[in-house]
Design an enzyme around this catalytic site. Structure first.
Site, PDB file in Angstrom:
ATOM      1  CG  ASP A 153      34.196  44.508  40.317  1.00 44.53           C
ATOM      2  OD1 ASP A 153      35.310  44.245  39.822  1.00 44.53           O
ATOM      3  OD2 ASP A 153      34.044  44.759  41.527  1.00 44.53           O
TER       4      ASP A 153
ATOM      5  NE  ARG B 236      42.570  43.406  35.028  1.00 46.53           N
ATOM      6  CZ  ARG B 236      43.111  42.967  36.162  1.00 46.53           C
ATOM      7  NH1 ARG B 236      44.086  42.092  36.127  1.00 46.53           N
ATOM      8  NH2 ARG B 236      42.688  43.433  37.306  1.00 46.53           N
TER       9      ARG B 236
ATOM     10  NE  ARG C  54      39.233  41.083  36.203  1.00 42.77           N
ATOM     11  CZ  ARG C  54      39.632  42.083  36.986  1.00 42.77           C
ATOM     12  NH1 ARG C  54      40.121  41.849  38.169  1.00 42.77           N
ATOM     13  NH2 ARG C  54      39.521  43.326  36.585  1.00 42.77           N
TER      14      ARG C  54
ATOM     15  NE  ARG D 227      35.138  49.572  30.839  1.00 41.50           N
ATOM     16  CZ  ARG D 227      34.942  50.650  31.590  1.00 41.50           C
ATOM     17  NH1 ARG D 227      34.509  51.749  31.030  1.00 41.50           N
ATOM     18  NH2 ARG D 227      35.160  50.616  32.877  1.00 41.50           N
TER      19      ARG D 227
ATOM     20  CE1 TYR E  37      39.004  45.594  47.269  1.00 38.81           C
ATOM     21  CE2 TYR E  37      37.648  43.639  46.996  1.00 38.81           C
ATOM     22  CZ  TYR E  37      38.792  44.356  46.696  1.00 38.81           C
ATOM     23  OH  TYR E  37      39.710  43.839  45.823  1.00 38.81           O
TER      24      TYR E  37
HETATM   25  O1  CP3 Z   1      40.014  45.902  32.405  1.00 43.25           O
HETATM   26  C1  CP3 Z   1      39.244  45.595  33.297  1.00 43.25           C
HETATM   27  O2  CP3 Z   1      38.996  44.414  33.579  1.00 43.25           O
HETATM   28  C2  CP3 Z   1      38.598  46.743  33.958  1.00 43.25           C
HETATM   29  C3  CP3 Z   1      37.311  46.511  34.529  1.00 43.25           C
HETATM   30  C4  CP3 Z   1      37.332  46.313  36.025  1.00 43.25           C
HETATM   31  C5  CP3 Z   1      36.916  45.125  36.676  1.00 43.25           C
HETATM   32  N1  CP3 Z   1      37.010  45.340  38.014  1.00 43.25           N
HETATM   33  C6  CP3 Z   1      36.397  43.933  35.991  1.00 43.25           C
HETATM   34  C7  CP3 Z   1      36.213  42.661  36.722  1.00 43.25           C
HETATM   35  C8  CP3 Z   1      37.734  47.228  36.979  1.00 43.25           C
HETATM   36  C9  CP3 Z   1      38.308  48.614  36.791  1.00 43.25           C
HETATM   37  C10 CP3 Z   1      37.522  46.615  38.243  1.00 43.25           C
HETATM   38  C11 CP3 Z   1      37.751  47.245  39.562  1.00 43.25           C
HETATM   39  C12 CP3 Z   1      38.242  46.336  40.594  1.00 43.25           C
HETATM   40  N2  CP3 Z   1      37.438  45.476  41.280  1.00 43.25           N
HETATM   41  C13 CP3 Z   1      39.565  46.174  41.037  1.00 43.25           C
HETATM   42  C14 CP3 Z   1      40.768  46.954  40.628  1.00 43.25           C
HETATM   43  C15 CP3 Z   1      41.016  47.050  39.223  1.00 43.25           C
HETATM   44  C16 CP3 Z   1      41.226  45.771  38.490  1.00 43.25           C
HETATM   45  O3  CP3 Z   1      41.221  45.812  37.261  1.00 43.25           O
HETATM   46  O4  CP3 Z   1      41.431  44.710  39.101  1.00 43.25           O
HETATM   47  C17 CP3 Z   1      39.551  45.149  41.980  1.00 43.25           C
HETATM   48  C18 CP3 Z   1      40.736  44.573  42.668  1.00 43.25           C
HETATM   49  C19 CP3 Z   1      38.194  44.738  42.125  1.00 43.25           C
HETATM   50  C20 CP3 Z   1      37.674  43.685  43.014  1.00 43.25           C
HETATM   51  C21 CP3 Z   1      37.510  42.429  42.282  1.00 43.25           C
HETATM   52  N3  CP3 Z   1      36.749  42.268  41.123  1.00 43.25           N
HETATM   53  C22 CP3 Z   1      38.023  41.153  42.637  1.00 43.25           C
HETATM   54  C23 CP3 Z   1      38.883  40.878  43.854  1.00 43.25           C
HETATM   55  C24 CP3 Z   1      37.552  40.245  41.677  1.00 43.25           C
HETATM   56  C25 CP3 Z   1      37.776  38.767  41.650  1.00 43.25           C
HETATM   57  C26 CP3 Z   1      38.809  38.403  40.654  1.00 43.25           C
HETATM   58  C27 CP3 Z   1      40.215  38.743  41.054  1.00 43.25           C
HETATM   59  O5  CP3 Z   1      40.856  39.435  40.272  1.00 43.25           O
HETATM   60  O6  CP3 Z   1      40.650  38.288  42.127  1.00 43.25           O
HETATM   61  C28 CP3 Z   1      36.782  40.971  40.726  1.00 43.25           C
HETATM   62  C29 CP3 Z   1      36.086  40.362  39.603  1.00 43.25           C
HETATM   63  C30 CP3 Z   1      36.074  41.079  38.291  1.00 43.25           C
HETATM   64  N4  CP3 Z   1      36.359  42.385  38.067  1.00 43.25           N
HETATM   65  C31 CP3 Z   1      35.709  40.475  37.068  1.00 43.25           C
HETATM   66  C32 CP3 Z   1      35.814  41.465  36.076  1.00 43.25           C
HETATM   67  C33 CP3 Z   1      35.549  41.334  34.602  1.00 43.25           C
HETATM   68  C34 CP3 Z   1      35.166  39.057  36.891  1.00 43.25           C
HETATM   69  C35 CP3 Z   1      36.064  37.926  37.088  1.00 43.25           C
HETATM   70  C36 CP3 Z   1      36.766  37.424  35.865  1.00 43.25           C
HETATM   71  O7  CP3 Z   1      36.678  38.022  34.783  1.00 43.25           O
HETATM   72  O8  CP3 Z   1      37.433  36.382  36.004  1.00 43.25           O
END
Ligand code: CP3
Length: 356
Positions: A76, A31, A27, A40, A153
């Site tokens: 994502d 973030r 992440r 963004r 999910y």
């Molecule tokens: O600031 C941000 O990163 C916002 C962008 C965003 C992502 N996912 C980027 C992402 C948002 C709003 C989401 C929604 C989302 N998807 C959530 C809730 C909000 C949040 O910020 O977490 C959740 C829990 C998901 C589901 C999800 N996405 C999981 C379980 C994972 C695996 C990584 C983990 O946190 O366990 C993701 C991957 C993900 N989401 C990545 C990005 C850029 C890629 C992984 C990485 O960057 O390492």
């Protein structure tokens, strides 16, 4: 001897010696970065990633700021299921939500295969741009959600802490659950293959919530579908990472899925994880993301604790034990990267013997 032509991240994934421990952060894109917030805008990430110039820039920001040894695509884990029209969205401040959750056999028809070039052309365009723009020493990591985590999910319809419906289906209708996981494995595999064919040099399979499972349930109901993904990637010849949270008891089972690297969270000391896993895989981790909120000298000591637990052995990719938290001060992560990169080689000849 470390080969200077091989990026340290890729060498470590293959358990080859490196001049220093490579480091990146789950992440890291998005973030907590102010430069991310500045570009963004509003709206769902699912729309933002349709603009390749924007996702390329967001992916590059942490590489420039932190000097990390790998980039991870800004995307994502629900992108493939969203792209085939399952009805998944991302609700601000909540996470993935599903309008009509997966309940019965008829819902399998809603999970058609992914045609990456037609369904997610913007992802591939972003990968191609990134491979052009990234420094040669900084590989791009593609990723996908693992079948269990994505299924949680689709079945729950929203983020869950208890996975009641997911486990009810897994235990009560195992044949249906297995077909669901297989359908998701097919989607994730197609997505991963397309990212690597477009130029990604490694991939990570996120089974973030697998830690909710017992070892026997994981092995019976989940492992076969994840195994199919790693087996389906093998001919592409790029390293694969398998990650989950609270998976201390599952580490060896997750290694059985066939990755080159197993992600370790902060609950398990890295030396203990390495002795459980033996020499067949590299490890990635495992600083507590919340330690970044401690004063620098405390955080610095935690960084050294992780490095010391690895004892200089080849095959360690430094990372957090889970993703960067939104409130993290980026300067703390800059200091973490500097400390890891200054700490010396991962090439200790006799170190493997110390792993027991
Ligand atoms: O600031 C941000 O990163 C916002 C962008 C965003 C992502 N996912 C980027 C992402 C948002 C709003 C989401 C929604 C989302 N998807 C959530 C809730 C909000 C949040 O910020 O977490 C959740 C829990 C998901 C589901 C999800 N996405 C999981 C379980 C994972 C695996 C990584 C983990 O946190 O366990 C993701 C991957 C993900 N989401 C990545 C990005 C850029 C890629 C992984 C990485 O960057 O390492």
């Amino acid at each position: 001897m470390p080969d200077p032509a091989v990026p340290p991240f890729l060498a470590a994934c293959r358990r080859q010696p490196t001049a220093r421990t490579p480091v990146w952060f789950m992440r890291q894109a998005g973030r907590s970065l102010p430069e991310y917030r500045a570009i963004r805008g509003d709206g769902s990430i699912l729309d933002a990633i349709k603009v390749p110039d924007l996702s390329t820039e967001i992916t590059l920001q942490p590489v420039r700021r932190y000097g990390v040894d790998a980039a991870i695509l800004y995307s994502d884990i629900v992108v493939p299921v969203h792209a085939i029209g399952f009805g998944v969205d991302i609700a601000p401040g909540v996470g993935p939500v599903v309008e009509a959750p997966f309940e019965r056999e008829a819902d399998l028809a809603r999970l058609r295969p992914l045609e990456p070039e037609e369904d997610t052309p913007w992802v591939l365009e972003t990968v191609r741009q990134l491979v052009d723009e990234l420094p040669a020493a900084v590989p791009l990591i593609g990723f996908a959600g693992a079948p269990f985590t994505v299924a949680s999910y689709l079945i729950e319809g929203r983020p869950s802490r208890t996975y009641e419906k997911t486990k009810a289906m897994m235990l009560g209708e195992p044949a249906l659950f297995s077909r669901l996981l297989d359908a998701i494995a097919t989607l994730s595999l197609a997505s991963l293959r397309s990212q690597v064919e477009a130029g990604a040099q490694a991939f990570q399979l996120f089974d973030s919530w697998a830690g909710a499972l017992s070892v026997s349930d994981y092995r019976t109901h989940v492992l076969p579908a994840s195994q199919r993904i790693f087996a389906g990637m093998a001919d592409l010849g790029v390293p694969g990472i398998h990650f989950g949270v609270a998976t201390g008891e599952l580490l060896t089972s997750m290694a059985d899925a066939g990755p080159d690297v197993v992600g370790v969270d902060w609950r398990v000391p890295l030396d203990a994880a390495r002795s459980r896993l033996g020499d067949r895989v590299a490890v990635q981790g495992n600083l507590d993301p919340e330690a970044a909120f401690a004063p620098w000298p405390v955080l610095e000591a935690k960084v050294h604790e992780v490095l010391d637990a690895n004892q200089g052995r080849p095959g360690h990719v430094f990372n957090l034990g889970h993703g960067v938290l939104p409130g993290t001060d980026p300067d703390q992560l800059t200091r973490v990267v500097e400390t890891v990169q200054a700490a010396g080689p991962c090439a200790a000849a006799g170190a493997a013997a110390a792993s027991g």
